[in-house]
Motif scaffolding. Structure first.
Motif, mmCIF file in Angstrom:
data_model
loop_
_atom_site.group_PDB
_atom_site.id
_atom_site.type_symbol
_atom_site.label_atom_id
_atom_site.label_comp_id
_atom_site.label_asym_id
_atom_site.label_seq_id
_atom_site.Cartn_x
_atom_site.Cartn_y
_atom_site.Cartn_z
ATOM 1 N N GLY A 137 -6.235 3.834 -3.468
ATOM 2 C CA GLY A 137 -4.883 4.283 -3.761
ATOM 3 C C GLY A 137 -3.812 3.246 -3.493
ATOM 4 N N ALA A 138 -4.214 2.032 -3.130
ATOM 5 C CA ALA A 138 -3.221 0.982 -2.815
ATOM 6 C C ALA A 138 -3.692 -0.359 -3.357
ATOM 7 N N THR A 139 -4.083 -0.346 -4.620
ATOM 8 C CA THR A 139 -4.591 -1.579 -5.229
ATOM 9 C C THR A 139 -3.520 -2.662 -5.287
ATOM 10 N N GLN B 62 5.534 -5.464 7.001
ATOM 11 C CA GLN B 62 5.338 -4.841 5.694
ATOM 12 C C GLN B 62 6.131 -3.549 5.638
ATOM 13 N N LYS B 63 6.444 -3.126 4.424
ATOM 14 C CA LYS B 63 7.153 -1.857 4.217
ATOM 15 C C LYS B 63 6.488 -1.098 3.071
ATOM 16 N N GLU B 64 5.160 -1.151 3.023
ATOM 17 C CA GLU B 64 4.437 -0.492 1.951
ATOM 18 C C GLU B 64 4.406 1.026 2.148
ATOM 19 N N THR B 65 3.936 1.734 1.144
ATOM 20 C CA THR B 65 3.951 3.193 1.147
ATOM 21 C C THR B 65 3.172 3.761 2.334
ATOM 22 N N PRO B 66 3.819 4.581 3.161
ATOM 23 C CA PRO B 66 3.114 5.184 4.299
ATOM 24 C C PRO B 66 1.906 6.006 3.848
#
Length: 224
Positions: A172-174, A126-130
């Motif tokens: 914060g990561a829906t 994955q490369k989602e928001t840190p």
């Protein structure tokens, strides 16, 4: 010659320099990707085999069997059939991917022998928001899928879950949470009927070389 002509030539030279550098950089990047792609895939396969015992209780890594399955959308893909220490089939692991908030998300889904209960979930890449979306890799989120039944599509809720098929979103990561949930739902729909329909014949449908037995496939995979 007007005073603007030298400036225009400078702009043209700079534009061509940017174009040449872009092509050079793109070519170098493509070359690196081509060179490293086999190693990346080998590492992902090894990581997959390593986490299989965590996804299906009692599964033995050395007895994992790779099978070729034609999914509901007519694509031939690899799935993993797990076995316990005695060699008895005890579950499945599906590899699936889909678009996340930032980039593609790859997951492994553990299921029981009848594909009716999720036994584990693992985010392979994955490369989602840190600090937000990348929490999908945390066991605290992945464990929310464990024991969920597959007869009803799972859904993400922002509040505390009240129904069996509901899963609490990450704060914060829906979008990332929804992405994982959607990948799981779609994988189950694509794989369940083809796997159960081919179940009696799967001892001879491995993804190894033609003529390779199930036992030799397992040995080959565990040795990687």
């Amino acid at each position: 010659m007007t005073s603007s002509e030298p400036q225009q030539r400078d702009y043209l030279r700079q534009a061509w320099l940017v174009i040449v550098l872009a092509f050079a950089y793109g070519g170098a990047l493509a070359g690196v990707h081509t060179t490293l792609a086999p190693r990346i895939e080998a590492n992902k396969l090894q990581e997959t085999l390593n986490v299989i015992p965590l996804l299906v209780a009692g599964a033995e890594k050395s007895r994992t069997e790779a099978l070729a399955i034609t999914t509901a959308d007519r694509r031939v893909e690899r799935v993993y059939r797990t076995h316990d220490a005695a060699g008895k089939p005890n579950g499945w692991v599906l590899a699936a991917s889909g678009q996340g908030f930032a980039d593609k998300i790859e997951v492994l889904i553990g299921l029981d022998e009848t594909l009716s209960v999720i036994t584990g979930l693992y985010v392979l890449d994955q490369k989602e928001t840190p600090g937000l979306g990348d929490y999908i890799r945390e066991p605290a989120f992945q464990d929310r899928f464990r024991t969920k039944k597959t007869d009803v599509p799972l859904t993400i809720v922002k509040s505390d879950p009240h129904l069996p098929h509901e899963i609490a979103a990450l704060s914060g990561a829906t979008v990332s949470s929804w992405s994982v949930c959607s990948i799981v739902n779609q994988a189950i729909v694509r794989f369940r009927e083809p796997i159960l329909g081919e179940l009696p014949n799967q001892g001879t449908t491995g993804t190894g070389p033609v003529g390779e037995t199930s036992e030799s496939r397992r040995s080959r995979m565990s040795a990687k």
